[in-house]
Motif scaffolding. Structure first.
Motif, PDB file in Angstrom:
ATOM      1  N   SER A   1      38.780  63.077  48.152  1.00  0.00           N
ATOM      2  CA  SER A   1      38.658  64.422  47.581  1.00  0.00           C
ATOM      3  C   SER A   1      38.635  64.405  46.053  1.00  0.00           C
ATOM      4  O   SER A   1      38.268  65.402  45.430  1.00  0.00           O
TER       5      SER A   1
ATOM      6  N   LYS B   1      35.698  65.740  44.215  1.00  0.00           N
ATOM      7  CA  LYS B   1      35.361  67.158  44.317  1.00  0.00           C
ATOM      8  C   LYS B   1      36.312  68.043  43.517  1.00  0.00           C
ATOM      9  O   LYS B   1      36.096  69.254  43.417  1.00  0.00           O
TER      10      LYS B   1
ATOM     11  N   ARG C   1      41.528  57.888  52.734  1.00  0.00           N
ATOM     12  CA  ARG C   1      40.659  58.974  53.209  1.00  0.00           C
ATOM     13  C   ARG C   1      40.912  60.246  52.402  1.00  0.00           C
ATOM     14  O   ARG C   1      39.968  60.910  51.963  1.00  0.00           O
ATOM     15  N   LYS C   2      42.176  60.562  52.184  1.00  0.00           N
ATOM     16  CA  LYS C   2      42.501  61.779  51.441  1.00  0.00           C
ATOM     17  C   LYS C   2      42.060  61.694  49.983  1.00  0.00           C
ATOM     18  O   LYS C   2      41.650  62.704  49.386  1.00  0.00           O
TER      19      LYS C   2
ATOM     20  N   ARG D   1      43.836  73.378  51.051  1.00  0.00           N
ATOM     21  CA  ARG D   1      44.093  72.380  52.088  1.00  0.00           C
ATOM     22  C   ARG D   1      42.935  71.398  52.320  1.00  0.00           C
ATOM     23  O   ARG D   1      43.181  70.202  52.489  1.00  0.00           O
ATOM     24  N   PRO D   2      41.678  71.822  52.329  1.00  0.00           N
ATOM     25  CA  PRO D   2      40.599  70.861  52.581  1.00  0.00           C
ATOM     26  C   PRO D   2      40.491  69.744  51.544  1.00  0.00           C
ATOM     27  O   PRO D   2      39.869  68.708  51.797  1.00  0.00           O
ATOM     28  N   TYR D   3      41.111  69.959  50.361  1.00  0.00           N
ATOM     29  CA  TYR D   3      40.986  68.976  49.277  1.00  0.00           C
ATOM     30  C   TYR D   3      42.237  68.108  49.113  1.00  0.00           C
ATOM     31  O   TYR D   3      42.306  67.291  48.199  1.00  0.00           O
ATOM     32  N   ASN D   4      43.226  68.296  49.969  1.00  0.00           N
ATOM     33  CA  ASN D   4      44.442  67.474  49.941  1.00  0.00           C
ATOM     34  C   ASN D   4      45.130  67.432  48.573  1.00  0.00           C
ATOM     35  O   ASN D   4      45.485  66.360  48.067  1.00  0.00           O
TER      36      ASN D   4
ATOM     37  N   GLU E   1      45.153  78.187  51.833  1.00  0.00           N
ATOM     38  CA  GLU E   1      43.880  78.257  52.554  1.00  0.00           C
ATOM     39  C   GLU E   1      42.777  77.494  51.839  1.00  0.00           C
ATOM     40  O   GLU E   1      42.142  76.601  52.418  1.00  0.00           O
ATOM     41  N   LYS E   2      42.574  77.788  50.550  1.00  0.00           N
ATOM     42  CA  LYS E   2      41.477  77.161  49.818  1.00  0.00           C
ATOM     43  C   LYS E   2      41.792  75.721  49.417  1.00  0.00           C
ATOM     44  O   LYS E   2      40.880  74.899  49.268  1.00  0.00           O
TER      45      LYS E   2
END
Length: 371
Positions: free
Chosen positions: A209, A212, A205-206, A299-302, A296-297
């Protein structure tokens, strides 16, 4: 060798020592002369670098780096009431619980290796270590360092050498273990299949990323160094334990001095750098020296997990057999298949009464996260 007249030298710069003469005492050490030179030239605040060598018939037969600094005893304390109280005391008494320290090893290398020329018989090494410690302790006394230590002595160090350290009155303090992973698989898919079902599912799942994030590997920082330093300070400020503070010269110096054996991997989303990873290697081992990210920026992309698999691919593509991911953050490293090698810090205060007190309080300062 090891039985003739031996002369001790304390050098204030590694420039005074021939690279080949140093490196032959540290076989299979990725962090060799060039790494120590980069550290010395990095301009790290408050550190004085020293190198102790034993020379017999013009040949270095034993060696270790060491450093001198002011050491705050609460450096490894977990955040909490005690640490906050100590910090308040320092507002009135700046030197409270701070001692001048002489420490064998380096704050910037993974472990404290004790170097011996390969022609020195194993049976002679304990005596050479005694001589090396004699020189180190005499210098510490000359420099008015009441506290002496050896930083991150790995559990793989021979018991005969550890016995020498203990017999001189050094007390043991658990340190951060080193995490490493054997590259005993042929593909990333083989590696994933060796993980638990839940971890495998989570990693797949991770890794989505990857589509992206642009990943770029370089042997220089070019115009990205200021952004890397911003990520480094962001990452450092999130850490409970802070000892040395790295500089731009450290990051660029590692790449320059260890040319062909060091690189940095950048993780970008568009034009935004979300993470960077400094790595060094030899023909067998890849060492993750420092990973930093935008909390912050990024973390969503692992990015941490993307870097893990990027580094494994590097090992596979280049025939490396070991990935050493360093110290701290063990929960993820263990579930990703790493094993831990324990490290120990040995310390001794010149005043026996203070040493007894430090030994009594030492469990509070242990950084061992292996359990």
């Amino acid at each position: 060798m090891g039985t003739g007249d031996t002369v001790t030298h304390i050098s204030k710069t590694i420039h005074d020592i021939a690279p080949a003469a140093w490196n032959i005492c540290f076989p299979a050490q990725v962090e060799d002369y060039d790494c120590l030179l980069a550290i010395e030239d990095a301009g790290l605040a408050s550190f004085e670098w020293r190198y102790v060598t034993l020379v017999e018939n013009g040949l270095i037969v034993a060696a270790m780096p060491f450093f001198v600094c002011s050491y705050a005893l609460d450096t490894t304390l977990e955040a909490g009431r005690v640490r906050r109280s100590i910090h308040k005391m320092r507002q009135w008494f700046p030197g409270f619980l701070t001692l001048r320290l002489a420490c064998l090893g380096s704050p910037c290398t993974e472990t404290a290796a004790i170097g011996f020329h390969p022609d020195v018989a194993v049976s002679q090494r304990a005596e050479l270590l005694r001589m090396l410690l004699n020189a180190f302790e005499a210098y510490a006394a000359q420099e008015k360092c009441p506290l002496m230590a050896l930083k991150d002595v790995p559990e793989t160090t021979s018991s005969a050498l550890v016995d020498v350290i203990r017999e001189r009155g050094y007390a043991a303090l658990g340190g951060l273990p080193t995490a490493s992973l054997d590259i005993d698989f042929e593909t990333i898919e083989d590696y994933l299949e060796g993980l638990s079902a839940s971890t495998r599912k989570d990693m797949r799942r991770k890794l989505k990323s990857l589509g992206k994030v642009h990943i770029e590997t370089r042997t220089d920082f070019a115009d990205l160094l200021p952004q890397v330093m911003a990520l480094y300070h962001d990452t450092r400020n999130r850490s409970e334990w802070q000892f040395e503070e790295l500089t731009e010269a450290y990051f660029s110096g590692i790449l320059e001095r260890m040319e062909g054996r060091a690189f940095c991997t950048f993780y970008l989303v568009g034009d935004t750098l979300i993470a960077a990873n400094l790595l060094v290697h030899d023909d067998e081992t890849l060492i993750d020296k420092f990973f930093c990210m935008d909390g912050e920026k990024g973390r969503p992309y692992n990015p941490y997990f993307l870097s893990w698999f990027t580094n494994l691919r590097y090992c596979l593509d280049n025939g490396l057999t070991r990935y050493q991911s360093g110290q701290a953050y063990y929960e993820n490293k263990l579930r990703l298949g790493s094993t831990l090698t324990a490290n120990t810090m040995f310390f001794r205060h010149r005043n026996p009464a203070v040493q007894a007190l430090l030994k009594l309080l030492s469990p509070m300062f242990s950084t061992d996260e292996a359990t």
